[in-house]
Structure formats: C-alpha cells, structure tokens
Scaffold this motif. Structure first.
Motif, PDB file in Angstrom:
ATOM      1  N   ARG A 152      81.185   1.141 -40.558  1.00  0.00           N
ATOM      2  CA  ARG A 152      81.990   2.726 -39.957  1.00  0.00           C
ATOM      3  C   ARG A 152      82.821   3.069 -41.359  1.00  0.00           C
ATOM      4  N   LYS A 153      82.836   3.118 -42.540  1.00  0.00           N
ATOM      5  CA  LYS A 153      83.377   3.854 -43.314  1.00  0.00           C
ATOM      6  C   LYS A 153      82.701   5.295 -43.678  1.00  0.00           C
ATOM      7  N   ARG A 154      81.495   4.593 -44.011  1.00  0.00           N
ATOM      8  CA  ARG A 154      79.945   5.418 -44.683  1.00  0.00           C
ATOM      9  C   ARG A 154      79.760   6.316 -43.455  1.00  0.00           C
ATOM     10  N   LEU A 155      80.318   6.276 -41.761  1.00  0.00           N
ATOM     11  CA  LEU A 155      79.940   6.857 -40.864  1.00  0.00           C
ATOM     12  C   LEU A 155      81.004   7.235 -40.737  1.00  0.00           C
ATOM     13  N   LEU A 156      81.938   7.533 -40.524  1.00  0.00           N
ATOM     14  CA  LEU A 156      83.014   8.340 -40.485  1.00  0.00           C
ATOM     15  C   LEU A 156      83.349   9.679 -41.039  1.00  0.00           C
ATOM     16  N   ILE A 157      82.796   9.257 -42.461  1.00  0.00           N
ATOM     17  CA  ILE A 157      82.650  10.278 -43.696  1.00  0.00           C
ATOM     18  C   ILE A 157      81.060  10.636 -43.394  1.00  0.00           C
ATOM     19  N   CYS A 158      80.076  10.246 -43.016  1.00  0.00           N
ATOM     20  CA  CYS A 158      78.710  11.856 -42.412  1.00  0.00           C
ATOM     21  C   CYS A 158      79.319  12.499 -41.143  1.00  0.00           C
ATOM     22  N   ILE A 159      79.659  11.875 -39.826  1.00  0.00           N
ATOM     23  CA  ILE A 159      80.760  12.751 -39.184  1.00  0.00           C
ATOM     24  C   ILE A 159      81.872  13.476 -39.361  1.00  0.00           C
ATOM     25  N   PHE A 160      82.987  13.302 -40.100  1.00  0.00           N
ATOM     26  CA  PHE A 160      83.523  14.859 -41.380  1.00  0.00           C
ATOM     27  C   PHE A 160      82.516  15.765 -41.390  1.00  0.00           C
ATOM     28  N   ALA A 161      81.763  15.274 -42.194  1.00  0.00           N
ATOM     29  CA  ALA A 161      80.659  15.837 -43.487  1.00  0.00           C
ATOM     30  C   ALA A 161      79.684  17.012 -42.293  1.00  0.00           C
ATOM     31  N   LEU A 162      78.572  16.891 -41.164  1.00  0.00           N
ATOM     32  CA  LEU A 162      78.718  17.135 -40.672  1.00  0.00           C
ATOM     33  C   LEU A 162      79.524  18.524 -38.986  1.00  0.00           C
ATOM     34  N   PHE A 163      80.650  18.011 -39.456  1.00  0.00           N
ATOM     35  CA  PHE A 163      82.073  18.412 -38.631  1.00  0.00           C
ATOM     36  C   PHE A 163      82.104  19.887 -39.455  1.00  0.00           C
ATOM     37  N   ILE A 164      82.610  19.181 -40.441  1.00  0.00           N
ATOM     38  CA  ILE A 164      83.234  20.537 -41.261  1.00  0.00           C
ATOM     39  C   ILE A 164      81.552  21.733 -41.974  1.00  0.00           C
ATOM     40  N   ALA A 165      80.329  21.369 -42.000  1.00  0.00           N
ATOM     41  CA  ALA A 165      79.618  21.856 -42.585  1.00  0.00           C
ATOM     42  C   ALA A 165      80.014  22.910 -40.815  1.00  0.00           C
ATOM     43  N   SER A 166      79.402  22.618 -39.714  1.00  0.00           N
ATOM     44  CA  SER A 166      79.121  22.826 -38.220  1.00  0.00           C
ATOM     45  C   SER A 166      80.702  24.398 -38.226  1.00  0.00           C
ATOM     46  N   HIS A 167      81.833  23.823 -38.367  1.00  0.00           N
ATOM     47  CA  HIS A 167      82.222  25.123 -38.529  1.00  0.00           C
ATOM     48  C   HIS A 167      82.753  26.235 -39.720  1.00  0.00           C
ATOM     49  N   VAL A 168      81.894  25.967 -40.612  1.00  0.00           N
ATOM     50  CA  VAL A 168      81.709  26.932 -41.454  1.00  0.00           C
ATOM     51  C   VAL A 168      80.604  27.706 -40.751  1.00  0.00           C
ATOM     52  N   VAL A 169      79.581  27.239 -40.869  1.00  0.00           N
ATOM     53  CA  VAL A 169      78.593  27.880 -39.865  1.00  0.00           C
ATOM     54  C   VAL A 169      79.465  28.861 -38.358  1.00  0.00           C
ATOM     55  N   SER A 170      80.505  28.595 -37.928  1.00  0.00           N
ATOM     56  CA  SER A 170      80.758  28.924 -36.469  1.00  0.00           C
ATOM     57  C   SER A 170      81.461  30.220 -37.202  1.00  0.00           C
ATOM     58  N   ARG A 187      87.221  33.653 -35.192  1.00  0.00           N
ATOM     59  CA  ARG A 187      86.184  33.464 -37.251  1.00  0.00           C
ATOM     60  C   ARG A 187      87.174  32.077 -37.883  1.00  0.00           C
ATOM     61  N   THR A 188      88.429  33.366 -37.890  1.00  0.00           N
ATOM     62  CA  THR A 188      89.620  32.473 -38.825  1.00  0.00           C
ATOM     63  C   THR A 188      89.764  30.708 -38.270  1.00  0.00           C
ATOM     64  N   THR A 189      90.113  30.924 -37.162  1.00  0.00           N
ATOM     65  CA  THR A 189      90.876  29.997 -36.412  1.00  0.00           C
ATOM     66  C   THR A 189      89.373  28.675 -36.858  1.00  0.00           C
ATOM     67  N   PHE A 190      88.114  28.884 -36.465  1.00  0.00           N
ATOM     68  CA  PHE A 190      86.949  28.152 -36.431  1.00  0.00           C
ATOM     69  C   PHE A 190      87.142  27.555 -37.896  1.00  0.00           C
ATOM     70  N   LEU A 191      86.842  28.760 -39.035  1.00  0.00           N
ATOM     71  CA  LEU A 191      87.049  27.864 -40.560  1.00  0.00           C
ATOM     72  C   LEU A 191      88.541  27.114 -41.180  1.00  0.00           C
ATOM     73  N   GLY A 192      89.832  27.172 -40.442  1.00  0.00           N
ATOM     74  CA  GLY A 192      91.192  27.027 -40.253  1.00  0.00           C
ATOM     75  C   GLY A 192      91.082  25.198 -39.626  1.00  0.00           C
ATOM     76  N   ILE A 193      90.344  25.148 -39.135  1.00  0.00           N
ATOM     77  CA  ILE A 193      89.476  23.093 -37.697  1.00  0.00           C
ATOM     78  C   ILE A 193      89.162  23.646 -39.546  1.00  0.00           C
ATOM     79  N   GLY A 194      87.641  23.479 -40.434  1.00  0.00           N
ATOM     80  CA  GLY A 194      87.104  23.221 -41.295  1.00  0.00           C
ATOM     81  C   GLY A 194      87.670  22.411 -42.210  1.00  0.00           C
ATOM     82  N   ALA A 195      88.813  23.544 -42.756  1.00  0.00           N
ATOM     83  CA  ALA A 195      89.484  23.172 -43.742  1.00  0.00           C
ATOM     84  C   ALA A 195      90.815  21.672 -43.121  1.00  0.00           C
TER      85      ALA A 195
END
Length: 363
Positions: free
Chosen positions: A43-61, A133-141
């Motif tokens: 579960r810990k590894r899974l959470l790390i992967c989920i967060f990585a995807l979440f952050i990358a997608s916000h950068v694209v947003s 756009r800044t809102t999305f970047l902030g969420i990623g951060a």
C-alpha cells in the motif's frame, strides 16, 4: 474557475462544465478495475505511485496549451483519484486503534470537508489573482510536499482484505449492500444537480456578487465539518436515523433553494444545513457499506467511490441540461425529486436491514 477557463480558451462556461462530468465518470469507470489491478501491491508503494501521477498531471494542467490537453491532464488526475479513494478509507480504519474506527472515518471526512471548505475558495482566489493555471500548479506543489511525508512517515502496509474480482459478484449477492449503492447514486445525483451550478446560480439567479458565491461555498464546506463532528459523536449508535433525517433535510434544502435566494441570510442558513446533511449522508452510508463488506473493504470502497462519481457526473449533467434548456433557477426543485425518492428508499432499507459498523466488527 470554469468561467476563467472558458474565457482563456474562448469557450462557453457550460461547454467547459462537461469537464466535470468527464472527470467524475472516468473515476466511476476506473475505480474498480484499477483497484483489482493493484490489489496485491504493497500500500505504501501504491500511494507513492498515485501521488507521482497526481503531481505530473497537475503540471500538465498548468501547461495545457488547449482544452483537449487540459481534459487529458484531468483524466490523469481522475486515474489517481480512482485508486486513492478505493484504498484510503480502509487504510485509515486499519491503522486506527481498536474502538476508534468511527473516529478514523470522521477524521478522513473532516479532511475531505476541510479540502472542500478551503479548496474551493482558495482555488478561486488564487485563480482570480494569478490565473487558473497557477491554482493547478499550487495543488501539484502541495501534493509533492504530502508525498514527502508519505515516504517518511508511513510504515510498509501489505495489502489485506482488499478482495479480488471474485468478491465483486459476491458483494452483489448482498441485497442490503446493493440497496445502499443505489441509494448513494440517487442521493449524490440530487445533491450535484444543484451543487455543480451553485456559483452561477448565486450570481445569476440570486443576483449576488462573486465574493458572496465564494462565501456560500465556504459555509457549505464548513458545515460539513459540523456534520462530521456530529457523526463522530453519534454515528456508532444512530447511523440509520442520522442518514434518513439528513436525506430529509437535503430534500428541504433543495426544494427551498429558489425561495431562499431572495435573501442573503436565508441562503446562508440554507447552505449551512445543506452542508451538514450531505456530510452525514456520505459518512453514514460509507460506515454501512464497510460493515456489510468487511471481508472486501477495498473492493466495496472502490465500488462506493465509483457509484458516488456516477452520481456526481449525472448531477452535473442534469444541472447542465436544466441550465441550458430550462431555467437555472429550477436546479433546486429538479434536484429535490431524486432526493425525495432517496428519502423513501432509505427508510425502507434501514427498516429491512438495520446494521452499524461497530456491531459487525465485534462479531
């Protein structure tokens, strides 16, 4: 931020609003398949992967050069969301000390409520001053900071009780559980029919300012915290009564939305009760779902999250159609119809299958 996004791509707000439905339905479709694909992953590894995807997608947003790219980036976030909600509630309950399971649930709910309270107005304010756009970047951060703490603080959590594909038909053989899922779909559709368009409703129908719209979103979210505290205190013993009376309260709030729009005070009081009702319903039904499926918590929560998001998407779509083809002023009355059906349903369901979380765990 729908209006701002629409402006920047030269589109109409309802056209951009379809993004909400796409997002919610992707979560709905993918919650169960993703849960089953990852059910053996630590579960810990899974959470790390989920967060990585979440952050990358916000950068694209943040960088989205057209609306299509923005929608694709939101789908990436929806993928992360789909897995996240399937596993977090059962992880929290698993890590909670004995006898504190309802409190663990209401802490997660308080987090969700705080996110709704602070997320919407903060997102709006950042968007107003620095662009959407800044809102999305902030969420990623912020997500990157959270990821750091997940890596540092969480112990290894092997997957357990997550269930498998075999448990899906098993769960659907439980009539009480299936009835609860149907109840969730109907009640969430009712709520989101009005809630998705509350901002344009407050501005165009009630004739109030953009700041007032932000304030009412704050009240709705803040009321959720009151709801989750109430549920933490009373939820173990009286969840059926709490859920049914909250659905009744939701019916009233939706039916009175238009008359209340004549006065700021009335609208504020209505949003307060509306927020409490929705939080108690969400928590109460989750507790019951987990009680009826303690042998497959992750699968049952994946289904719950999926069905919840079907309701969000359906509500957003109904609200969108009502706003486009009828009067936006009638979103409350239209939403009150499924809410009333849900009220009758809940009374019948809880009469037939009375159950609470702690009872099941002690068996």
């Amino acid at each position: 931020m729908l209006s701002d996004i629409a402006d920047s791509f030269g589109m109409q707000t309802p056209q951009v609003g379809i993004m909400l439905t796409i997002y919610a339905w992707v979560v709905a479709l993918m919650s169960l398949p993703f849960m089953l694909l990852t059910n053996k992953v630590e579960r810990k590894r899974l959470l790390i992967c989920i967060f990585a995807l979440f952050i990358a997608s916000h950068v694209v947003s943040f960088a989205a050069w057209n609306f299509t790219v923005l929608v694709i980036s939101r789908i990436g976030i929806a993928f992360a969301h789909a897995i996240f909600w399937s596993i977090t509630v059962s992880l929290a309950i698993r890590m909670a000390p004995a006898g504190k399971k309802a409190q663990a649930m209401s802490l997660i709910a308080t987090g969700t409520a705080l996110a709704m309270v602070l997320g919407l107005p903060l997102g709006r304010m950042v968007g107003q001053y620095f662009g959407w756009r800044t809102t999305f970047l902030g969420i990623g951060a912020i997500a990157a900071l959270t990821l750091f703490y997940v890596i540092k603080l969480l112990p290894k959590l092997p997957s357990e009780h997550s269930g498998s594909l075999k448990s899906v038909p098993e769960l659907f053989k439980r009539p009480a559980l299936v009835s609860l899922y149907a109840l969730v779909a109907v009640v969430v559709t009712a709520h989101y029919t009005a809630y998705s368009y509350i901002e344009p409703f407050v501005q165009n129908v009630a004739g109030l300012s953009a700041n007032m719209a932000t304030f009412l979103l704050l009240v709705l979210g803040g009321a959720g915290i009151i709801g989750s505290v109430m549920f933490g205190k009373l939820g173990n013993r009286h969840s059926s009564t709490l859920v049914s009376s909250s659905i009744g309260l939701l019916v009233l709030c939706l039916a009175l939305l238009l008359p209340a729009a004549q006065s700021t005070v009335n609208l504020t009081i209505l949003c307060l009760f509306w927020g409490i009702a929705v939080m108690v319903i969400t928590l109460g039904v989750q507790v019951k779902v987990l009680a009826l499926a303690s042998d497959a918590t992750d699968v049952s929560m994946a289904l719950f999250s999926g069905i919840f998001n079907i309701g969000i998407g359906a509500g957003a779509l109904v609200g969108n159609q009502v706003s486009l083809h009828f009067e936006m002023s009638s979103i409350g009355m239209v939403g009150a119809v499924p809410a009333l059906i849900a009220l009758i349903g809940s009374v019948l369901i809880f009469r037939r299958w009375p159950v609470s979380l702690e009872e099941q765990h002690n068996h």
